[in-house]
Enzyme design. Structure first.
Site, PDB file in Angstrom:
ATOM      1  CD  GLU A 220      -1.384   2.314   2.169  1.00  0.00           C
ATOM      2  OE1 GLU A 220      -1.952   3.335   1.999  1.00  0.00           O
ATOM      3  OE2 GLU A 220      -0.349   2.376   2.026  1.00  0.00           O
ATOM      4  CD  GLU A 221       2.994   3.312   3.989  1.00  0.00           C
ATOM      5  OE1 GLU A 221       2.861   4.186   3.276  1.00  0.00           O
ATOM      6  OE2 GLU A 221       1.637   2.395   4.602  1.00  0.00           O
TER       7      GLU A 221
END
Length: 878
Positions: A220-221
């Site tokens: 996600e990052e």
């Protein structure tokens, strides 16, 4: 000088001490609970519901956060294996089939997918950088708990297989962290919540009706890659609704960031401690909030309908080494977990077809569409939810009914000869005597009463931004105190000056009338935005406007208690006649307006009846005789306050309290949480490049809105509270202008990256941050000693200064030299290193962390902590 002594028996009278005490009690009684709700997280229960174990969740969080685990790290692989093991432990501990049948349900089938096969290439408009392309291989972990209404076949194993049952529910979290943060809140609490959801919905008594997909995504990052690649897995065709669990702070309450529609938000009402406002969703819709979560992939790209629940403060700990278990709590875990259980249970138990329908995006799932919603919490315990078109209808109705009601009331007052407003004089029954009413006095006060405090507080915002722009980063409540104290003191001072020069019994009604006009205009704007742009964040204006309308109407109804103007004129003529002793008429005056125009300077004996009669400070009526002979009759009415108009004796003395309760509480309840939520979200965005002025002006605006309900009553305040607030203002002003803006609990984030050019050997370590702090910190590092630290404005992070120096060379790993033949091609090969769990591998970063001042923190400045770069050029084989 005679003194006026009003009756003290009535503790609700519109006099100084009751007004001062009651308004202070009302404001404190509401502000204190609002602050408690905002900052204190509800305690986790000692005995959680069946299927949940908070101690187990906390132990899982401690394991998850015992090291940095970005996608590009060995620790991330360890967490991946640990997740699979924990899921299997939970599933292996489920009871036998008989226990489910005892509760009249079947044991749900559970499927675990270790998805190391899905991959995706994205480029252009789907990413922030239009020139960027990304190829990503996923390592998501997916758990599917089959609902008892779901298909019993393994439809996902068939080529192009699709489910035939009604849409399921997706709950998402991501198990990767940033390279500089332990990921307790971002997104460790979300991960352990998902583990508990797997446990809960496989416990007897909780088997889901609809299929439940629990996604532990990885990546996600970096460009939300984990959610993007999930869309390539066959099971992604099942869910039509979703709940995304995220973190953008460290601890505190999990707030409802946004939701797609009214219908999908309904289950969140089951949460025991709801928290949030649709205003935050409008922040995303209008682009004021630039960062994104996986919500945008599920809702925007895949066409699901759902909710985004996240932690949101303090931002100073976000993506730093303070995002750990020491800076969160079991209570915060329970707050997110309880909301997730309630929402998910509501979604998986839904028996309607409202989440099935035509896709709302190209290639999206057939989830249908919902209605736009308005939602907000009340004191963190009650959740209010209704449709946007309901708000539109209420606003339109109030915009029409309000003015008509006041118009008809004014007509009725005119017919009853009791319309004193805007009237300068009245005639006696025989129309021979004209007596002054001074009914226009006080009408022109409001622009000064409202404008001066507001302009000064906005000016203070500019002053602090100019002198010490980042003090709000660590001292937001000092700024709040300065603004509130200045506003209240100035409003009181202006009102007292006006009341001394032109005492008026109509201060309250005229102030409320002005407030009604302003709120009516605000309601028009809110209506237009709700109708044309679908923005529901102006919902508080409806309640604010409704309260002011009712308070204003009460003031108009009060006028019916007055004698008719003719009757009042007759009364004064009778008094004048008795006092003269010879029947001559005294004090006849012209009908010119004396409300706010130039007139005789008021003194203790300013005329009550114009040029003919004079009144003392205590409302004596003195009638002058001919040839300097004076006959005096004292007429004292204790129901007239101070030197206000004599006819005001008949006005009710208690209705002000009702007006206060109609305006102040509803304003504080509606606007107070928005103010706290907004300032908490933006007060520390200056370190990210946001302009600090926005936060200060926002405080000035919220201060004005929340304190405006005091204006109709503030002229009755004693001097004690305003003078105390003046001292508070002076103290906080000095503090806000000279104090250092950062502290060890509210650190300044510095964005770090190290770049190594493998062709030239140039090794550059870089901090990006606020000037001049980033330069001062960079120059103090041992490796920068004796060097010239080069600083220039960052090309991508606006308002941030980028300072570079020759750093200590990294020692990530020894490797070989793989070769491959291509056609004609040239460019740069960039390799990233993000693993900072082993000391000595990134010595430049180790040094920075060791020698940084306590008020500064390191966060990642790019996708990798170290970027190794080498140019290449491959010629044609021929």
């Amino acid at each position: 000088m005679a003194s006026l002594r009003l009756p003290r028996a009535n503790p609700l009278a519109f006099t100084r001490w009751p007004v001062t005490v009651i308004t202070a009690i009302v404001y404190l009684a509401l502000l204190i609970p609002l602050l408690v709700v905002h900052h204190v997280v509800p305690s986790a229960p000692s005995s959680p519901p069946s299927g949940l174990n908070i101690s187990e969740a906390w132990a899982d969080l401690q394991v998850l956060t015992n090291g940095f685990h970005p996608y590009n790290s060995r620790r991330n692989d360890v967490i991946h294996s640990w997740l699979l093991r924990r899921i299997n432990e939970i599933l292996d501990s489920t009871p036998l089939e008989q226990e489910y049948r005892a509760l009249d349900e079947e044991k749900p089938d559970v499927f675990v997918f270790d998805d190391v096969y899905s991959n995706l290439t994205t480029y252009g408009g789907t990413l922030k950088d239009a020139d960027l392309g990304v190829y990503f291989e996923g390592t998501n972990v997916i758990v599917y708990i089959r609902g008892w209404e779901d298909d019993t076949e393994h439809w996902w194993e068939a080529p192009n297989g699709v489910p035939t049952s009604r849409g399921g529910v997706l709950v998402n979290s991501h198990y990767d962290s940033v390279s500089t943060g332990f990921g307790a809140t971002d997104d460790g609490v979300g991960v352990v919540t998902c583990l508990q959801l797997v446990k809960y919905f496989t416990t007897p008594g909780h088997a889901p009706r609809r299929g439940l997909v629990v996604l532990f995504n990885n990546g996600e990052e970096d460009f939300l890659n984990g959610a993007r690649v999930y869309s390539q897995h066959p099971i992604s065709k099942l869910p039509h609704t979703f709940l995304n669990l995220e973190g953008a702070g460290a601890g505190g309450r999990a707030t409802l960031f946004r939701s797609s529609d009214f219908e999908v938000t309904g289950p969140y009402m089951r949460s025991p401690h709801p928290f949030g406002s649709v205003l935050s969703a409008n922040g995303f819709d209008t682009g004021l909030i630039a960062s994104q979560t996986d919500y945008v992939i599920f809702q925007g790209n895949m066409g699901l309908r759902g909710l985004d629940v996240a932690f949101m403060e303090p931002r100073a700990r976000y993506h730093t080494n303070q995002d750990d278990t020491r800076h969160t709590s079991k209570d915060s875990v329970w707050h997110m977990l309880s909301a997730a259980v309630a929402t998910t249970e509501g979604l998986v138990s839904d028996s309607t077809d409202r989440f099935d329908g035509a896709p709302n995006t190209d290639g999206g799932v057939p989830s249908g569409s919902g209605s736009q919603a308005v939602w907000f919490d009340l004191f963190g315990s009650t959740f209010v939810l209704f449709q946007l078109h309901t708000l539109f209808a209420l606003l339109v109705t109030l915009l029409i009914v309000g003015p008509l009601t006041l118009l008809f009331t004014s007509i009725a007052l005119t017919k009853a000869d009791k319309m004193y407003l805007f009237r300068s004089s009245a005639k006696s029954e025989d129309r021979l005597d004209v007596v002054p009413l001074q009914g226009l006095r006080g009408f022109f006060r409001f622009p000064f009463l409202f404008g001066i405090p507001t302009v000064v507080t906005v000016g203070l915002a500019y002053l602090v931004t100019k002198v010490n722009p980042y003090i709000i980063h660590s001292s937001a409540y000092a700024v709040w105190s300065m603004m509130v104290a200045a506003w209240v003191f100035l409003a009181w001072f202006v009102s007292r000056v006006a009341d001394f020069a032109r005492p008026s019994a109509f201060h309250r009604i005229y102030t409320l009338t002005w407030m009604y006009v302003l709120s009516w205009v605000s309601a028009v704007i809110a209506t237009v935005y709700a109708n044309q742009r679908g923005l529901a964040g102006g919902y508080f204006i409806f309640f604010f406007h409704a309260g002011i309308f009712l308070a204003t109407w009460i003031s108009y109804l009060e006028l019916f208690a007055l004698p008719s103007k003719t009757e009042y004129a007759n009364q004064l003529r009778s008094v004048s006649g008795r006092a003269s002793g010879h029947g001559s008429r005294r004090g006849t005056t012209s009908g010119e307006d004396d409300g706010e125009e130039a007139e005789e300077e008021p003194t203790e004996s300013t005329s009550l009846l114009g040029s003919g009669q004079r009144t003392t400070f205590a409302n004596y009526v003195r009638v002058g005789g001919d040839n300097h002979a004076v006959a005096e009759e004292e007429v004292i009415d204790p129901n007239v306050y101070g030197r206000e108009q004599a006819w005001s004796y008949a006005l009710p003395k208690w209705t002000w309290g009702l007006q206060l309760l109609l305006t102040a509480p509803i304003t504080l309840i509606m606007v107070g949480p928005l103010a706290l939520l907004t300032i908490s979200a933006i007060s520390q965005t200056g370190q990210d490049g946001g302009h600090p002025l926005f936060a200060y002006v926002a405080i000035a605006i919220f201060t004005t809105i929340m304190l405006t309900p005091l204006l109709p009553f503030i002229h009755r305040y004693t001097y004690h509270v305003p003078l105390f607030l003046l001292a508070v203002f002076l103290g906080t002003l000095i503090y806000n202008l000279v104090a250092f803006p950062f502290s060890d609990s509210n650190r300044l984030k510095l964005y770090y990256v190290q770049e190594v050019d493998l062709d030239t050997g140039v090794n550059s370590a870089t901090f990006a941050g606020l000037s001049p702090f980033v330069k001062d910190v960079s120059q103090e590092l041992p490796s920068a000693a004796g060097q010239t630290v080069s600083c220039e404005w960052h090309t991508k992070r606006r308002n941030l200064l980028s300072c570079s120096w020759e750093g200590i060379a990294p020692q990530p790993v020894e490797g070989d030299h793989p070769m491959k033949d291509w056609g004609a091609l040239k460019g740069n090969v960039v390799c990233l290193w993000s693993d900072h769990n082993q000391p000595g591998v990134l010595p430049a970063l180790d040094e920075a962390i060791q020698f940084l001042p306590v008020w500064a923190a390191v966060t990642k400045g790019s996708d990798g902590l170290v970027e190794g770069r080498r140019a290449f050029e491959i010629g044609n084989d021929d």
